[in-house]
Design a protein around this motif. Structure first.
Motif: not given
Length: 205
Positions: A25-27, A43-44, A49-52, A113-119
């Motif tokens: 998710t973080a990646l 491509a990125l 989205f594949l990682c998510l 969103w990443l900070l919220l997910c990590l918290s």
């Protein structure tokens, strides 16, 4: 993907499964944010989205282990995790509202969103049961019926011969001739023989 996460769940435990999903998710979020801010390669977008997409099942299956840690609430935990899994796509609607209505940049939305997910995910990671504790709990659950069976008293083979009520004396049926003699009566066969003798005596001159 679910099969791979299930194998990791059985062999390595829920923390490894949840941690793998969290790392993906973080990646994915970082790739999307960097692509939105600097590179903008097509491509990125697919990579992010594949990682998510592959991270979701790992987080979902890792959270299911709370049901084994708290067996009395396993149904509630499973229902709650399934509900969060089904409604996780609502976050993209929120992204759309923030991007088009609020005018926020895509990379800032993703980083928040990443900070919220990590918290939320980091404390959850340490609350998850370890693989060793789950293994001990499963062994104890499997051994409980065996211990209960050993604790029950075994019945002796001679106990089946014991009766609660005293046995009544064995009464043999009394034959009818003997019963007639006891009552002062002549048996039926003797009565018939006497009647035949009288009939014969009367027939003689």
């Amino acid at each position: 993907v679910m099969v791979l996460y299930g194998e990791a769940m059985d062999r390595l435990g829920p923390r490894s499964c949840f941690g793998t999903g969290l790392a993906l998710t973080a990646l994915g979020v970082l790739v999307l944010a960097a692509n939105a801010a600097w590179t903008r390669y097509d491509a990125l977008w697919h990579v992010g989205f594949l990682c998510l997409g592959t991270a979701g099942p790992g987080i979902f299956m890792g959270c299911l282990s709370f049901g084994e840690k708290h067996p009395d609430m396993s149904a509630t935990i499973t229902a709650f995790a399934a509900s969060m899994w089904d409604t996780s796509s609502v976050v993209f609607l929120l992204f759309q509202l923030l991007y088009f209505k609020a005018g926020a940049s895509f990379e800032s939305i993703l980083l928040c969103w990443l900070l919220l997910c990590l918290s939320i995910a980091l404390p959850t990671f340490f609350l998850l049961p370890s693989h060793a504790s789950l293994a001990r709990q499963r062994q104890g659950t499997a051994a409980a019926p065996l211990l209960a069976a050993e604790a029950e008293p075994t019945a002796d083979a001679h106990d089946s011969l014991k009766l609660d009520a005293p046995l009544s004396p064995l009464v043999m049926p009394t034959p009818a001739p003997a019963l007639a003699q006891i009552n002062g009566q002549q048996p039926a066969a003797g009565v018939e023989a006497a009647a035949e003798n009288r009939a014969e005596g009367g027939a003689q001159p």
